[in-house]
Design a protein around this motif. Structure first.
Motif, PDB file in Angstrom:
ATOM      1  N   VAL A 163       0.974  -1.169   0.086  1.00  0.00           N
ATOM      2  CA  VAL A 163      -0.111  -0.251   0.095  1.00  0.00           C
ATOM      3  C   VAL A 163       0.907   1.105  -0.006  1.00  0.00           C
ATOM      4  O   VAL A 163       0.556   2.103  -0.545  1.00  0.00           O
ATOM      5  N   LEU A 175      -6.319  15.341  -3.939  1.00  0.00           N
ATOM      6  CA  LEU A 175      -6.356  14.247  -4.921  1.00  0.00           C
ATOM      7  C   LEU A 175      -7.588  14.546  -5.690  1.00  0.00           C
ATOM      8  O   LEU A 175      -8.543  15.103  -5.075  1.00  0.00           O
ATOM      9  N   ILE A 204      -4.284  14.242   0.865  1.00  0.00           N
ATOM     10  CA  ILE A 204      -5.470  13.640   0.578  1.00  0.00           C
ATOM     11  C   ILE A 204      -6.415  14.741   0.219  1.00  0.00           C
ATOM     12  O   ILE A 204      -7.330  14.493  -0.736  1.00  0.00           O
ATOM     13  N   MET A 221       1.716   6.755  -6.845  1.00  0.00           N
ATOM     14  CA  MET A 221       0.347   7.781  -7.237  1.00  0.00           C
ATOM     15  C   MET A 221       0.792   9.092  -7.051  1.00  0.00           C
ATOM     16  O   MET A 221       0.232  10.126  -7.873  1.00  0.00           O
ATOM     17  N   GLN A 262      -4.674   3.461 -12.402  1.00  0.00           N
ATOM     18  CA  GLN A 262      -4.490   4.925 -11.949  1.00  0.00           C
ATOM     19  C   GLN A 262      -3.342   5.555 -12.853  1.00  0.00           C
ATOM     20  O   GLN A 262      -3.398   6.757 -13.273  1.00  0.00           O
ATOM     21  N   ALA A 275      -7.584   5.415  -4.062  1.00  0.00           N
ATOM     22  CA  ALA A 275      -7.112   5.308  -2.396  1.00  0.00           C
ATOM     23  C   ALA A 275      -7.796   4.616  -1.585  1.00  0.00           C
ATOM     24  O   ALA A 275      -7.275   3.851  -0.771  1.00  0.00           O
ATOM     25  N   GLU A 281      -8.639   9.582  -8.069  1.00  0.00           N
ATOM     26  CA  GLU A 281      -7.536   9.063  -7.453  1.00  0.00           C
ATOM     27  C   GLU A 281      -7.938   8.863  -6.027  1.00  0.00           C
ATOM     28  O   GLU A 281      -7.461   7.961  -5.554  1.00  0.00           O
ATOM     29  N   LEU A 282      -8.861   9.731  -5.589  1.00  0.00           N
ATOM     30  CA  LEU A 282      -9.466   9.524  -4.029  1.00  0.00           C
ATOM     31  C   LEU A 282      -9.912   8.253  -4.066  1.00  0.00           C
ATOM     32  O   LEU A 282     -10.054   7.183  -3.215  1.00  0.00           O
ATOM     33  N   SER A 309       2.347   1.704  -3.459  1.00  0.00           N
ATOM     34  CA  SER A 309       1.210   2.109  -4.317  1.00  0.00           C
ATOM     35  C   SER A 309       0.947   3.457  -4.208  1.00  0.00           C
ATOM     36  O   SER A 309       0.833   4.347  -5.242  1.00  0.00           O
ATOM     37  N   MET A 310       0.650   4.095  -2.799  1.00  0.00           N
ATOM     38  CA  MET A 310       0.391   5.484  -2.779  1.00  0.00           C
ATOM     39  C   MET A 310       1.631   6.419  -3.162  1.00  0.00           C
ATOM     40  O   MET A 310       1.477   7.638  -3.614  1.00  0.00           O
ATOM     41  N   SER A 337      -7.040   0.806   0.211  1.00  0.00           N
ATOM     42  CA  SER A 337      -6.917   0.720   1.573  1.00  0.00           C
ATOM     43  C   SER A 337      -8.051  -0.621   2.068  1.00  0.00           C
ATOM     44  O   SER A 337      -7.507  -1.251   2.802  1.00  0.00           O
TER      45      SER A 337
END
Length: 228
Positions: free
Chosen positions: A15, A30, A27, A22, A70, A38, A34-35, A18-19, A42
């Protein structure tokens, strides 16, 4: 117990990677898609952590798939302004020349109390002091004050100042935005003249060109970092 610990560590690292891939966005910055990705990542990571009956690979594959999706969408947005508009939307002008656009507030489901709160947080208390307030695609509010009231110098020293306007993108990724040219009452002949004056041989060499808030032609080419 040891198995759960190892699975948690593996999924946590996946994770984080991955983030990280991005991009460097908070946050609150985003874009909607994208949000959504995300949140889904999670959720996908939490399931194999809680239930050891779920094979670890069943959590990893969807996360990697979303990451690839993404990345593809981000690349598409870099290449196409139209797709960026479809996926992320466009900024909305909530205040123009000291007046609130009530219809735009309704369209964005943005009430007056939220607007006033955002303005106060940025240090603005009077709507009439604001030339533009834009609701960005990330949900952040950008404020451009009236030039004569920006800081102290111009108004206090009785210096006449031309009102700043919104920057207008003219070329992006080597493509002319014809709609924006119409907004500033210019045509392709004019923009070609600007390019020749700046010794640019082809529009395809231009990464970005715009009319800035001062009415000046700004550009940046692909091959170097020079800009004006």
């Amino acid at each position: 117990m040891f198995t759960v610990l190892i699975r948690t560590i593996i999924l946590y690292l996946i994770v984080i990677v991955s983030m990280r891939l991005m991009g460097k966005k908070q946050i609150g910055q985003l874009e909607p898609f994208e949000l959504a990705i995300a949140i889904m990542i999670s959720e996908l990571a939490s399931l194999p952590m809680q239930d050891t009956r779920i094979p670890l690979i069943h959590g990893i594959i969807p996360i990697v798939t979303l990451l690839v999706l993404q990345t593809i969408l981000a690349l598409i947005q870099l290449k196409s302004e139209k797709m960026r508009s479809i996926l992320s939307g466009k900024p909305s002008i909530l205040i123009k020349s000291g007046k609130i656009d009530i219809n735009e507030l309704k369209n964005e489901k943005f009430n007056i109390n939220d607007l006033m709160e955002e303005l106060r947080l940025q240090g603005y208390y009077d709507i009439e002091d604001i030339e533009y307030a834009l609701l960005e695609t990330s949900g952040q509010l950008s404020v451009i004050p009236k030039t004569k009231l920006s800081n102290v110098t111009k108004s206090d020293l009785n210096i006449k100042a031309k009102q700043d306007s919104l920057p207008v993108t003219l070329i992006l990724n080597g493509r002319i935005n014809k709609e924006n040219l119409k907004i500033i009452n210019k045509d392709e002949t004019w923009i070609n003249t600007q390019l020749k004056q700046n010794k640019i041989s082809s529009i395809k060499n231009v990464f970005l060109a715009l009319m800035d808030s001062k009415g000046k032609f700004y550009y940046q080419c692909y091959e170097n970092k020079d800009n004006k």
